[in-house]
Design an enzyme around this catalytic site. Structure first.
Site, mmCIF file in Angstrom:
data_model
loop_
_atom_site.group_PDB
_atom_site.id
_atom_site.type_symbol
_atom_site.label_atom_id
_atom_site.label_comp_id
_atom_site.label_asym_id
_atom_site.label_seq_id
_atom_site.Cartn_x
_atom_site.Cartn_y
_atom_site.Cartn_z
ATOM 1 C CE LYS A 18 -48.044 52.122 44.288
ATOM 2 N NZ LYS A 18 -48.119 50.748 44.779
ATOM 3 N NE ARG A 93 -44.350 52.282 49.613
ATOM 4 C CZ ARG A 93 -43.750 52.113 48.441
ATOM 5 N NH1 ARG A 93 -43.722 53.063 47.554
ATOM 6 N NH2 ARG A 93 -43.213 50.960 48.162
ATOM 7 N NE ARG A 130 -43.421 44.224 39.376
ATOM 8 C CZ ARG A 130 -43.925 45.171 40.163
ATOM 9 N NH1 ARG A 130 -44.879 45.959 39.733
ATOM 10 N NH2 ARG A 130 -43.483 45.294 41.400
ATOM 11 N NE ARG A 163 -39.277 46.103 41.879
ATOM 12 C CZ ARG A 163 -40.255 46.928 42.240
ATOM 13 N NH1 ARG A 163 -40.969 47.544 41.335
ATOM 14 N NH2 ARG A 163 -40.513 47.146 43.512
ATOM 15 N NE ARG A 174 -42.300 45.504 47.356
ATOM 16 C CZ ARG A 174 -42.455 45.307 46.039
ATOM 17 N NH1 ARG A 174 -42.165 44.140 45.498
ATOM 18 N NH2 ARG A 174 -42.895 46.267 45.277
HETATM 19 P P1 AMP Z 1 -41.885 50.569 44.943
HETATM 20 O O1 AMP Z 1 -41.223 50.411 43.622
HETATM 21 O O2 AMP Z 1 -42.711 51.837 45.047
HETATM 22 O O3 AMP Z 1 -42.675 49.352 45.359
HETATM 23 O O4 AMP Z 1 -40.718 50.750 46.025
HETATM 24 C C1 AMP Z 1 -39.741 49.755 46.230
HETATM 25 C C2 AMP Z 1 -39.094 49.945 47.593
HETATM 26 O O5 AMP Z 1 -38.468 51.235 47.662
HETATM 27 C C3 AMP Z 1 -40.050 49.911 48.776
HETATM 28 O O6 AMP Z 1 -40.331 48.591 49.207
HETATM 29 C C4 AMP Z 1 -39.258 50.706 49.820
HETATM 30 O O7 AMP Z 1 -38.214 49.935 50.375
HETATM 31 C C5 AMP Z 1 -38.619 51.803 48.977
HETATM 32 N N1 AMP Z 1 -39.492 52.997 48.859
HETATM 33 C C6 AMP Z 1 -40.084 53.493 47.733
HETATM 34 N N2 AMP Z 1 -40.807 54.592 47.992
HETATM 35 C C7 AMP Z 1 -40.700 54.800 49.339
HETATM 36 C C8 AMP Z 1 -41.227 55.759 50.223
HETATM 37 N N3 AMP Z 1 -42.053 56.730 49.812
HETATM 38 N N4 AMP Z 1 -40.887 55.657 51.543
HETATM 39 C C9 AMP Z 1 -40.064 54.707 51.980
HETATM 40 N N5 AMP Z 1 -39.532 53.751 51.201
HETATM 41 C C10 AMP Z 1 -39.847 53.786 49.883
#
Ligand code: AMP
Length: 217
Positions: A18, A93, A130, A163, A174
Site C-alpha cells: 500500500k 482501518r 523490510r 520498524r 498485525r
Molecule cells: P501502518 O504503517 O499503516 O501499518 O500503521 C502502523 C500502526 O499504526 C498500526 O499497527 C496501528 O497501531 C497504527 N495505525 C495506523 N493507522 C491506523 C488507523 N487508521 N487506526 C488505528 N491505528 C492505526
C-alpha cells in the site's frame, strides 16, 4: 462545473504494498499521500503528547482509538494541498472509521477504494525482511530488494533499520488485527460498489499500472 475530487483509499494487509503504491500514485497524480502510520510514527519520534499515547499500542500491533484517528485525519485533509484530492494509506482501518470518514467528505469528493491482495506467507516474508534507510526513508527488503552493501542505503550509505513493529511476532499480531478489523471493510466497500481489487503479487510496475488504471476508471 462538475469538479470531482478523487479520494483514494488503499486497503490491503500490512506489507501488501500500500505504502509503495500510494507513493507512486501521489507522484503520478500530484496529490498528497496521507499515511496515518507515518503520522503516528513521527509523533512517536517527536515524543509529542500523541506519540506518548500511541507508542505502546503501535508496538503491540493494536489499533489506535477511532476518535484520535479521526481528528488526526480531519486536521490533515483540511490542509490546502488536499483541495484537488488525496490518498489515504492506512485509514480507514475498521467500519467505524469508514463511517466517520464519510462524515468529513464533501459532496464533490469521490471515493475510490483499491484493495491490494497478497497471500499471508508472502506478507510475513515481505514485512519481516523490510528495512528502511534511517536518513532518506528509502525502503529495501533483505529477501527481494537488498541494498548493494550489507544493511546500508545505496543512495546515502546510512544504516538501514527495521520498524519495531515489523518483527515477525508483531507482524502476526498485525495480520490478526487486520483480519478482525479491516476485512469487514472490504465487504462494506464491495457492497457500495466502489471496491476495485488489484493483484499485489504481480511485479511492482504491473501493480502500479493496475492502480493507475483503477483510479482513472
Ligand atoms: P501502518 O504503517 O499503516 O501499518 O500503521 C502502523 C500502526 O499504526 C498500526 O499497527 C496501528 O497501531 C497504527 N495505525 C495506523 N493507522 C491506523 C488507523 N487508521 N487506526 C488505528 N491505528 C492505526
Amino acid at each position: 462545473m462538475n469538479m470531482e475530487i478523487p479520494v483514494v483509499i488503499f486497503l490491503g494487509a500490512p506489507g501488501a504494498g500500500k505504502g509503495t503504491q500510494a507513493t507512486y500514485l501521489a507522484e503520478a497524480k500530484s496529490i498528497p499521500k496521507i499515511s496515518t502510520g507515518d503520522m503516528l510514527r513521527s509523533a512517536v519520534h517527536e515524543d509529542s503528547e500523541l506519540g506518548r499515547k500511541v507508542q505502546m499500542i503501535m508496538k503491540e500491533g493494536r489499533l489506535v482509538d477511532d476518535k484520535t484517528m479521526l481528528s488526526l485525519v480531519k486536521e490533515r485533509i483540511a490542509h490546502n494541498d488536499c483541495r484537488n484530492g488525496f490518498i489515504l494509506d492506512g485509514y480507514p482501518r475498521n467500519l467505524a472509521q469508514a463511517s466517520a470518514l464519510d462524515t468529513v467528505l464533501t459532496p464533490e469528493m469521490k471515493l475510490k477504494v483499491l484493495n491490494i491482495q497478497v497471500s499471508e506467507e508472502e506478507i510475513v516474508k515481505r514485512i519481516a525482511g523490510r528495512r528502511t534507510c534511517a536518513k532518506c526513508g528509502r525502503i529495501y527488503n533483505i529477501y527481494f530488494r537488498p541494498p548493494d552493501f550489507d544493511e546500508k542505503c545505496d543512495l546515502d550509505g546510512a544504516s538501514l533499520c527495521q520498524r519495531s513493529d515489523d518483527d515477525e511476532s508483531v507482524v502476526r499480531k498485525r495480520l490478526a488485527t487486520y483480519k478482525e478489523e479491516t476485512l469487514p471493510l472490504i465487504r462494506h466497500y464491495r457492497d457500495r460498489k466502489i471496491l476495485q481489487v488489484i493483484n499485489g503479487l504481480q511485479a511492482q510496475a504491473a501493480v502500479r499500472k493496475a492502480v493507475l488504471a483503477a483510479v482513472d476508471r
